[in-house]
Design a protein around this motif. Structure first.
Motif, mmCIF file in Angstrom:
data_model
loop_
_atom_site.group_PDB
_atom_site.id
_atom_site.type_symbol
_atom_site.label_atom_id
_atom_site.label_comp_id
_atom_site.label_asym_id
_atom_site.label_seq_id
_atom_site.Cartn_x
_atom_site.Cartn_y
_atom_site.Cartn_z
ATOM 1 N N TYR A 56 -23.033 -12.370 -21.155
ATOM 2 C CA TYR A 56 -24.221 -11.559 -21.405
ATOM 3 C C TYR A 56 -25.416 -12.454 -21.686
ATOM 4 O O TYR A 56 -25.287 -13.494 -22.349
ATOM 5 N N ALA A 57 -26.590 -12.010 -21.223
ATOM 6 C CA ALA A 57 -27.862 -12.596 -21.632
ATOM 7 C C ALA A 57 -28.669 -11.496 -22.313
ATOM 8 O O ALA A 57 -29.038 -10.506 -21.674
ATOM 9 N N PHE A 58 -28.904 -11.642 -23.628
ATOM 10 C CA PHE A 58 -29.664 -10.659 -24.400
ATOM 11 C C PHE A 58 -31.021 -11.234 -24.794
ATOM 12 O O PHE A 58 -31.145 -12.452 -25.014
ATOM 13 N N ASP A 59 -32.014 -10.345 -24.924
ATOM 14 C CA ASP A 59 -33.230 -10.771 -25.583
ATOM 15 C C ASP A 59 -32.863 -11.191 -27.006
ATOM 16 O O ASP A 59 -32.151 -10.468 -27.720
ATOM 17 N N ALA A 60 -33.355 -12.341 -27.416
ATOM 18 C CA ALA A 60 -32.931 -12.914 -28.691
ATOM 19 C C ALA A 60 -33.667 -12.332 -29.887
ATOM 20 O O ALA A 60 -33.274 -12.581 -31.033
ATOM 21 N N ASP A 61 -34.731 -11.548 -29.648
ATOM 22 C CA ASP A 61 -35.595 -11.131 -30.748
ATOM 23 C C ASP A 61 -35.569 -9.642 -31.058
ATOM 24 O O ASP A 61 -36.008 -9.233 -32.133
ATOM 25 N N SER A 62 -35.072 -8.806 -30.138
ATOM 26 C CA SER A 62 -35.043 -7.371 -30.429
ATOM 27 C C SER A 62 -34.024 -6.673 -29.539
ATOM 28 O O SER A 62 -33.569 -7.216 -28.527
ATOM 29 N N ASN A 63 -33.681 -5.447 -29.936
ATOM 30 C CA ASN A 63 -32.802 -4.611 -29.121
ATOM 31 C C ASN A 63 -33.441 -3.250 -28.865
ATOM 32 O O ASN A 63 -32.747 -2.255 -28.685
ATOM 33 N N THR A 64 -34.765 -3.213 -28.845
ATOM 34 C CA THR A 64 -35.474 -1.950 -28.631
ATOM 35 C C THR A 64 -36.130 -1.922 -27.264
ATOM 36 O O THR A 64 -36.333 -2.964 -26.633
ATOM 37 N N GLY A 65 -36.470 -0.712 -26.815
ATOM 38 C CA GLY A 65 -37.139 -0.551 -25.523
ATOM 39 C C GLY A 65 -36.288 -1.098 -24.397
ATOM 40 O O GLY A 65 -35.080 -0.858 -24.313
ATOM 41 N N THR A 66 -36.909 -1.856 -23.521
ATOM 42 C CA THR A 66 -36.175 -2.433 -22.386
ATOM 43 C C THR A 66 -35.167 -3.479 -22.835
ATOM 44 O O THR A 66 -34.259 -3.836 -22.070
ATOM 45 N N ASN A 67 -35.308 -3.985 -24.062
ATOM 46 C CA ASN A 67 -34.358 -4.984 -24.574
ATOM 47 C C ASN A 67 -33.090 -4.359 -25.141
ATOM 48 O O ASN A 67 -32.218 -5.067 -25.646
ATOM 49 N N ALA A 68 -32.983 -3.034 -25.084
ATOM 50 C CA ALA A 68 -31.761 -2.381 -25.555
ATOM 51 C C ALA A 68 -30.575 -2.714 -24.664
ATOM 52 O O ALA A 68 -29.417 -2.675 -25.104
#
Length: 520
Positions: A107-119
């Motif tokens: 997995y590659a996740f946004d490192a700073d948030s899990n909201t919006g498109t970063n969910a």
């Protein structure tokens, strides 16, 4: 006459001050640290000395805690990796945390948030294909399942990232129509796409001097140690699945540029065993490209002309084709007979030290004895005692299931059910009395340290379902996730899990998710 704008003008001063602030912020952003390998570097120091956000003052119950989680499809055993400012096709620039699972997913996740498109993950790849008979190794295709507690064994080891080529190297284990296979993958960090013509099947043989030929068998092998990239090669080590089941210890070298195999080494071609596992810590390397690691229980015959290196600290040449030097404790038979693996602990290559032995290697094991070795003359074997090595501290730190940490001329050991102990270095040896100790830390996890140079040192470690933070100088507790109630405690974690600290956040893989801690 027009008035010139000079430093004596108050408006000019205010504007200049604001510009300087903006420049400073840009410099901080551009200086973000990357975590591209286990324990931060190829020496396995475990220290991130470029942390500008988290300090001994703000890592506290009132200001620090669990920020968010991201679900994953299986146990996370490997340490998360981190890259700043990655340009993800179609999604823009992100700080990215990379997570791998026992279900063979990356997995590659946004490192700073899990909201919006970063969910959702920025990207995800999985190396199974059930419709073609390709699954994770489970059941009869996973010997020793009861020992590890893993119901599947896909990606166990921590990958390694080459920043210059934007490539992540990952080893995945699959069951392919009842044949267990390990493959080395080279993935584009921006998309997860395969590169370099990969993946390649990991295979090999090793011929002993007496003609014995050992053949690598993925069914009986586990790639627990983290991958190492050094001098253009990717090093991959193997031990058993968790119990001795006809396994060997292996080290493979592959060229990072084209995934071609360039070296194979077997730790005990005549006798089996002698696993390389390190509780997940990777092989270490020095500035000359030499490779260092320790082995578990097994037969030792190297002192009589054999090639069996049970219970041994080994130094291989760059390329992992031959032994340069080694050290085996005098009581190696006792260690073998009592399941006291040296390889439960990884090794640390220290920076050059003052004194007669500037090039030092430190390791331990299940017995909790600390070994300080001269990398230029490791000592080989002396049946009368270990008097030939730089220093030995018998049973000093408790059973080690992880690798020590080096920071600010100090080495930290975290033995199971013991306090974390900090030992100062003086003239190339450890001062035998610890300069600081923490509360007792039951568990099997390695500590890491974040700091800004030699200041604001915070030592991090997982124990049970809790994340702890300690002042690295005094080892007094700064933060314990249990202090903040159940919201901050971790979901269940696998043994030997290690946290990653980067740019103000702490990333921890659990059995169900990635947990992210930071300032509230």
């Amino acid at each position: 006459m027009a008035t010139s704008v000079t430093a004596h003008n108050p408006a000019f001063v205010r504007i200049t001050f604001l510009v300087l602030i903006q420049i400073a912020l840009c410099l901080v952003a551009s200086g973000q640290v990357n975590v591209i390998t286990y324990h931060n570097d190829s020496s396995r120091s475990g220290s991130n000395t470029s942390e500008t956000v988290l300090t001994t003052a703000n890592v506290r119950k009132a200001t620090f805690g669990l920020r968010f989680t991201q679900p994953v499809d299986g146990f996370v055993v490997a340490q998360p990796l981190y890259l700043s400012n990655v340009n993800i096709p179609g999604l823009g620039v992100h700080n990215v945390v990379y997570v791998v699972t026992l279900n063979d997913s990356v997995y590659a996740f946004d490192a700073d948030s899990n909201t919006g498109t970063n969910a959702s993950p920025l990207w995800q790849v999985n190396f199974t294909n059930p419709s073609a008979g390709i699954t994770t190794a489970t059941g009869t295709n996973l010997p020793c399942e009861g020992t590890t507690g893993y119901s599947q064994a896909g990606i166990i080891s921590t990958p390694v990232i080459d920043v210059n080529t934007q490539t992540m190297y990952v080893v995945a284990k699959t069951n392919e129509n009842a044949t267990v296979v390990h493959r080395l993958h080279a993935l584009d960090v921006t998309s997860g796409a395969e590169k370099l013509g990969g993946p390649v099947v990991i295979s090999g043989t090793f011929k002993a001097n007496n003609g014995t030929i050992a053949t690598f068998n993925s069914l009986h092998a586990m790639n627990r140690p983290a991958l190492l990239e050094n001098n253009g090669s990717i090093y991959i080590a193997f031990g058993s699945n968790g119990c001795n089941d006809s396994n060997y210890g292996w080290v493979f070298a592959y060229q990072a540029s084209n995934l071609q195999q360039s070296g194979v080494f077997n730790t005990s071609p005549n006798q089996h065993y002698s696993s390389v596992w390190h509780s997940g810590s990777g092989l270490a390397a020095d500035a000359n490209g030499n490779i260092y690691f320790s082995t578990g229980e097994g037969k030792f015959t190297a002192n009589t002309g054999g090639q069996d290196f049970g219970s041994t600290f080994l130094k291989l040449n760059s390329g992992a084709t031959s032994v340069v030097d080694y050290f085996t404790p005098y009581n190696e038979v006792y260690l073998w007979q009592h399941d006291l693996d040296l390889s439960s602990s990884g090794v640390v290559v220290l920076p050059d030290q003052p004194g007669p032995n500037p090039h030092l290697l430190i390791g331990s094991g299940k017995m909790g004895t600390v070994y300080v070795l001269n990398r230029d003359n490791m000592g080989k074997f002396n049946s009368a005692g270990d008097t030939q090595i730089v220093q030995e501290m018998p049973s000093a730190v408790g059973a080690m299931f992880g690798v020590p940490v080096y920071w600010n001329n100090t080495v930290y050991f975290s033995g199971d059910a013991r306090p974390i102990m900090a030992f100062a270095l003086s003239n190339g040896t450890l001062v035998t009395s610890p300069i600081a100790q923490s509360v007792k830390m039951p568990g099997e996890h390695a500590p890491t340290i974040s700091s800004y140079g030699n200041t604001n040192g915070v030592l991090w470690e997982i124990s049970g379902l809790d994340l702890f933070a300690f002042d690295s100088v005094t080892l007094t507790t700064l933060y314990n996730s249990a202090q903040s109630g159940t919201r901050d405690t971790l979901p269940s974690v696998a043994h030997f899990v290690t946290q990653t600290v980067a740019n103000g956040k702490v990333y921890i893989g659990t059995k169900t998710c990635l947990a992210v801690y930071g300032l509230l």
